[in-house]
Design an enzyme around this catalytic site. Structure first.
Site, PDB file in Angstrom:
ATOM      1  N   ASP A 108      86.780  61.719  37.901  1.00  0.00           N
ATOM      2  CA  ASP A 108      85.880  60.621  38.533  1.00  0.00           C
ATOM      3  C   ASP A 108      85.759  60.661  39.881  1.00  0.00           C
ATOM      4  O   ASP A 108      86.001  61.733  41.244  1.00  0.00           O
ATOM      5  CB  ASP A 108      84.987  59.312  38.822  1.00  0.00           C
ATOM      6  CG  ASP A 108      84.972  58.984  36.830  1.00  0.00           C
ATOM      7  OD1 ASP A 108      83.879  58.632  37.347  1.00  0.00           O
ATOM      8  OD2 ASP A 108      85.220  59.015  35.942  1.00  0.00           O
ATOM      9  N   GLU A 115      78.855  59.381  44.539  1.00  0.00           N
ATOM     10  CA  GLU A 115      79.169  57.816  44.163  1.00  0.00           C
ATOM     11  C   GLU A 115      80.395  56.791  44.277  1.00  0.00           C
ATOM     12  O   GLU A 115      80.440  55.376  44.761  1.00  0.00           O
ATOM     13  CB  GLU A 115      79.406  57.766  42.090  1.00  0.00           C
ATOM     14  CG  GLU A 115      79.107  56.275  41.533  1.00  0.00           C
ATOM     15  CD  GLU A 115      79.251  56.620  39.882  1.00  0.00           C
ATOM     16  OE1 GLU A 115      78.708  57.659  39.310  1.00  0.00           O
ATOM     17  OE2 GLU A 115      79.348  55.556  39.153  1.00  0.00           O
ATOM     18  N   ASP A 162      77.095  62.735  41.425  1.00  0.00           N
ATOM     19  CA  ASP A 162      77.358  61.884  40.358  1.00  0.00           C
ATOM     20  C   ASP A 162      78.061  62.925  39.867  1.00  0.00           C
ATOM     21  O   ASP A 162      78.311  63.638  39.291  1.00  0.00           O
ATOM     22  CB  ASP A 162      76.355  61.702  39.080  1.00  0.00           C
ATOM     23  CG  ASP A 162      76.897  60.639  38.597  1.00  0.00           C
ATOM     24  OD1 ASP A 162      77.952  59.859  38.624  1.00  0.00           O
ATOM     25  OD2 ASP A 162      75.903  59.506  37.951  1.00  0.00           O
ATOM     26  N   ILE A 196      81.495  62.128  37.987  1.00  0.00           N
ATOM     27  CA  ILE A 196      81.196  62.158  36.850  1.00  0.00           C
ATOM     28  C   ILE A 196      79.680  60.908  36.512  1.00  0.00           C
ATOM     29  O   ILE A 196      79.720  60.365  36.080  1.00  0.00           O
ATOM     30  CB  ILE A 196      82.759  61.653  35.513  1.00  0.00           C
ATOM     31  CG1 ILE A 196      83.924  62.554  35.765  1.00  0.00           C
ATOM     32  CG2 ILE A 196      82.348  61.318  34.225  1.00  0.00           C
ATOM     33  CD1 ILE A 196      84.606  62.850  34.766  1.00  0.00           C
ATOM     34  N   ASP A 197      78.741  61.593  35.247  1.00  0.00           N
ATOM     35  CA  ASP A 197      77.728  60.420  34.475  1.00  0.00           C
ATOM     36  C   ASP A 197      77.962  60.512  33.964  1.00  0.00           C
ATOM     37  O   ASP A 197      78.247  61.618  32.859  1.00  0.00           O
ATOM     38  CB  ASP A 197      76.216  61.573  35.636  1.00  0.00           C
ATOM     39  CG  ASP A 197      75.631  60.489  34.974  1.00  0.00           C
ATOM     40  OD1 ASP A 197      75.163  59.368  34.849  1.00  0.00           O
ATOM     41  OD2 ASP A 197      74.404  60.577  33.713  1.00  0.00           O
ATOM     42  N   THR A 250      80.507  57.674  32.492  1.00  0.00           N
ATOM     43  CA  THR A 250      82.298  58.189  32.879  1.00  0.00           C
ATOM     44  C   THR A 250      82.585  56.873  31.655  1.00  0.00           C
ATOM     45  O   THR A 250      83.485  57.402  31.062  1.00  0.00           O
ATOM     46  CB  THR A 250      82.509  56.773  33.935  1.00  0.00           C
ATOM     47  OG1 THR A 250      81.757  58.060  34.753  1.00  0.00           O
ATOM     48  CG2 THR A 250      84.142  56.504  33.461  1.00  0.00           C
ATOM     49  N   HIS A 272      72.634  49.749  29.018  1.00  0.00           N
ATOM     50  CA  HIS A 272      72.213  50.619  30.407  1.00  0.00           C
ATOM     51  C   HIS A 272      70.330  50.691  29.996  1.00  0.00           C
ATOM     52  O   HIS A 272      69.602  51.861  30.391  1.00  0.00           O
ATOM     53  CB  HIS A 272      72.518  52.236  30.099  1.00  0.00           C
ATOM     54  CG  HIS A 272      74.031  52.080  30.364  1.00  0.00           C
ATOM     55  ND1 HIS A 272      74.806  53.268  30.975  1.00  0.00           N
ATOM     56  CD2 HIS A 272      75.009  51.408  30.558  1.00  0.00           C
ATOM     57  CE1 HIS A 272      76.022  52.534  31.359  1.00  0.00           C
ATOM     58  NE2 HIS A 272      75.936  51.854  31.057  1.00  0.00           N
ATOM     59  N   LYS A 310      71.457  64.237  28.643  1.00  0.00           N
ATOM     60  CA  LYS A 310      69.921  64.140  28.485  1.00  0.00           C
ATOM     61  C   LYS A 310      69.168  65.296  28.947  1.00  0.00           C
ATOM     62  O   LYS A 310      67.756  65.312  28.341  1.00  0.00           O
ATOM     63  CB  LYS A 310      69.499  62.932  27.714  1.00  0.00           C
ATOM     64  CG  LYS A 310      70.520  61.774  26.750  1.00  0.00           C
ATOM     65  CD  LYS A 310      70.153  60.566  26.831  1.00  0.00           C
ATOM     66  CE  LYS A 310      69.937  59.826  28.342  1.00  0.00           C
ATOM     67  NZ  LYS A 310      71.923  59.053  28.506  1.00  0.00           N
ATOM     68  N   ASP A 358      72.057  59.440  40.263  1.00  0.00           N
ATOM     69  CA  ASP A 358      72.080  58.890  38.452  1.00  0.00           C
ATOM     70  C   ASP A 358      71.222  60.540  38.175  1.00  0.00           C
ATOM     71  O   ASP A 358      70.552  60.457  37.062  1.00  0.00           O
ATOM     72  CB  ASP A 358      72.034  57.982  37.982  1.00  0.00           C
ATOM     73  CG  ASP A 358      73.514  57.462  37.967  1.00  0.00           C
ATOM     74  OD1 ASP A 358      74.017  57.606  37.469  1.00  0.00           O
ATOM     75  OD2 ASP A 358      73.595  56.049  38.107  1.00  0.00           O
TER      76      ASP A 358
HETATM   77  N1  LIG Z   1      72.504  47.575  33.486  1.00  0.00           N
HETATM   78  C1  LIG Z   1      72.132  49.744  33.906  1.00  0.00           C
HETATM   79  N2  LIG Z   1      71.051  50.010  33.598  1.00  0.00           N
HETATM   80  C2  LIG Z   1      70.627  51.144  33.881  1.00  0.00           C
HETATM   81  N3  LIG Z   1      72.260  52.055  34.340  1.00  0.00           N
HETATM   82  C3  LIG Z   1      73.362  51.916  34.032  1.00  0.00           C
HETATM   83  C4  LIG Z   1      73.351  50.023  34.008  1.00  0.00           C
HETATM   84  N4  LIG Z   1      74.495  50.374  34.223  1.00  0.00           N
HETATM   85  C5  LIG Z   1      75.210  51.376  34.519  1.00  0.00           C
HETATM   86  N5  LIG Z   1      74.212  52.555  34.913  1.00  0.00           N
HETATM   87  C6  LIG Z   1      74.287  53.427  35.006  1.00  0.00           C
HETATM   88  O1  LIG Z   1      74.337  54.462  33.528  1.00  0.00           O
HETATM   89  C7  LIG Z   1      75.201  55.718  33.680  1.00  0.00           C
HETATM   90  C8  LIG Z   1      75.405  56.455  32.675  1.00  0.00           C
HETATM   91  O2  LIG Z   1      74.419  56.726  31.924  1.00  0.00           O
HETATM   92  P1  LIG Z   1      73.793  57.096  30.515  1.00  0.00           P
HETATM   93  O3  LIG Z   1      73.392  55.301  29.651  1.00  0.00           O
HETATM   94  O4  LIG Z   1      72.785  57.602  30.377  1.00  0.00           O
HETATM   95  O5  LIG Z   1      74.934  57.548  29.466  1.00  0.00           O
HETATM   96  C9  LIG Z   1      76.058  55.416  34.932  1.00  0.00           C
HETATM   97  O6  LIG Z   1      76.172  56.038  35.287  1.00  0.00           O
HETATM   98  P2  LIG Z   1      78.044  56.250  35.489  1.00  0.00           P
HETATM   99  O7  LIG Z   1      78.903  56.782  34.727  1.00  0.00           O
HETATM  100  O8  LIG Z   1      77.438  57.576  36.451  1.00  0.00           O
HETATM  101  O9  LIG Z   1      78.782  55.330  36.933  1.00  0.00           O
HETATM  102  C10 LIG Z   1      75.439  54.283  35.542  1.00  0.00           C
HETATM  103  O10 LIG Z   1      74.726  54.451  37.128  1.00  0.00           O
HETATM  104 MG   LIG Z   2      80.223  55.001  37.440  1.00  0.00          MG
HETATM  105 MG   LIG Z   3      79.292  58.738  37.334  1.00  0.00          MG
HETATM  106 MG   LIG Z   4      75.826  58.034  36.974  1.00  0.00          MG
END
Ligand SMILES: Nc1ncnc2c1ncn2[C@@H]1O[C@H](COP(=O)(O)O)[C@@H](OP(=O)(O)O)[C@H]1O
Ligand SMILES: [Mg+2]
Ligand SMILES: [Mg+2]
Ligand SMILES: [Mg+2]
Length: 383
Positions: free
Chosen positions: A50, A73, A149, A151-152, A154, A242, A269, A321
């Site tokens: 990241d 981020e 972002d 790395i989205d 992570t 999430h 996605k 995001d």
């Molecule tokens: N409680 C929550 N509700 C929704 N999204 C969340 C969350 N906690 C973390 N995330 C977000 O979900 C992203 C990942 O999405 P997904 O579930 O689609 O893989 C994370 O991005 P990062 O990995 O960049 O931190 C973070 O921003």
């Molecule tokens: Mg993150």
């Molecule tokens: Mg990220």
């Molecule tokens: Mg993200």
């Protein structure tokens, strides 16, 4: 001579930066799978991947668009602690090496050579930390902000799953360019075990495209045309923390969808529905207080009906995001909104605090999906 298409320079530099960062992430992922990364204050993980990605993209943006702000981020505060010195050293080494390396041969035709010349001066450790911290913009309704972002997904990255490097340009509150690199996504969805590494590009009003990491040729993509919602397939987060899997399942049932959901990490996605691997993306909030990040949602909202961008990682949802993803989906023929059908508002700062959840669907079916979302949410309140 005809003038270049709007945002041609921004698109070119964004592709080079995302490709560079994606290749570094790909290189380090195998060393990190199974480890926990470093835990941030909000308990979410962050890794060498990241930080290095943010440093590299920030360096290239600064070289080419020094007046633009960046909503990234990550920040360097944890890296400055003595116990993180080995992590910091690794980032400095990886970023310096990557900046000096050429991209894949095919990309030498691209103006990468110029990109490199502008950006490859020697950089000290302090320079790299300062570049990470250039991602500190608070965003807003005026001016140019790149939502990053690095790395989205992570958690997916650490599991060996899907993840994405997401970069979108927000101009006066509108997402106008979105680029996403998905190192683990097959270039051809019909050949899931074939070449991996797909890069997605959308410019507002110009459509949605994909290319492989290895070749600069862009192929136009579009969402499926659906004859009925019952034949649709939908995708959602792997992480139940999430996105609310139970509500998502009830929405699918109300729409007559019989196929199992596809669970996938990250904004990949958005890319997957933008090119027709699936049709609908549901991201129903699990908590009342979480705000999506701007860097997560923006690609979907442009026009191709193809991408939504996610923004940040703070205790609220932010738009990094969504910015590149929402534009991508929009450019691919879809519509991205929040769970109430409201347009995603990228002008409010680092988070999408005017919105709740994300729903991406083909334009002509979007209103029906929102009706089902509302019904499922109402039922949930009565339970
Ligand atoms: N409680 C929550 N509700 C929704 N999204 C969340 C969350 N906690 C973390 N995330 C977000 O979900 C992203 C990942 O999405 P997904 O579930 O689609 O893989 C994370 O991005 P990062 O990995 O960049 O931190 C973070 O921003
Ligand atoms: Mg993150
Ligand atoms: Mg990220
Ligand atoms: Mg993200």
């Amino acid at each position: 001579m005809s003038s270049p298409a709007p945002y041609a320079a921004e698109q070119r530099i964004a592709i080079s930066a995302v490709l560079k960062a994606s290749l570094v992430a790909q290189k380090v992922q195998h060393q990190l799978v199974g480890s926990g990364g470093v835990q941030k204050k909000d308990k979410s993980p962050v890794t060498v991947g990241d930080y290095t990605s943010q440093a590299l993209v920030s360096a290239l943006l600064f070289s080419h668009f020094p007046a633009d702000r960046v909503i990234g981020e990550e920040d360097s505060s944890d890296l400055r602690k003595p116990e993180q010195a080995p992590v910091k050293d690794q980032i400095v080494r990886l970023a310096s090496e990557a900046l000096g390396e050429s991209l894949a041969l095919a990309d030498e035709e691209q103006p990468w050579a110029q990109v490199k010349r502008a950006a490859d001066g020697p950089r000290s450790e302090d320079d790299w930390l300062a570049l990470i911290d250039r991602g500190n913009s608070e965003g807003g309704a005026q001016g140019r902000h790149w939502a990053l972002d690095p790395i989205d997904g992570t958690k997916g990255f650490l599991r060996g799953g899907q993840y994405a490097v997401c970069l979108g340009l927000i101009e006066d509150g509108q997402v106008v360019v979105g680029v996403m690199g998905c190192p683990n996504l097959p270039v051809d969805p019909k050949q899931p075990d074939g070449e991996k590494g797909a890069l997605f590009v959308a410019v507002k009003g110009q459509g949605a495209f994909q290319r492989s990491f290895a070749s600069p040729a862009l192929t136009r993509i579009s969402m499926n045309s659906l004859s009925s919602l019952g034949s649709a397939s939908f995708c959602e987060s792997v992480e139940a923390g999430h996105s609310d899997h139970g509500t998502n399942a009830r929405i699918a049932q109300l729409l007559g969808i019989t196929k199992e959901s596809t669970r996938m990490d990250s904004q990949a996605k958005y890319c997957s529905i933008a090119r027709g691997d699936g049709d609908i993306y549901l991201r129903l909030p699990v908590s009342d207080t979480y705000e999506e990040k701007v860097w997560c949602v923006f690609a979907l909202s442009v026009e191709a009906s193809a991408w939504v961008v996610q923004v940040g990682g703070r205790p609220q949802q932010s738009y990094k995001d969504h910015s590149s993803g929402s534009l991508l989906v929009a450019e691919a023929g879809g519509l991205v909104s929040d769970m109430h059908g409201r347009a995603l508002d990228f002008s409010l700062g680092r988070t999408l605090r005017g919105n709740k959840g994300v729903v991406a669907a083909p334009k002509e079916w979007h209103a029906k999906v929102i009706e089902a979302v509302q019904q499922a949410v109402e039922e949930g309140k009565k339970q």
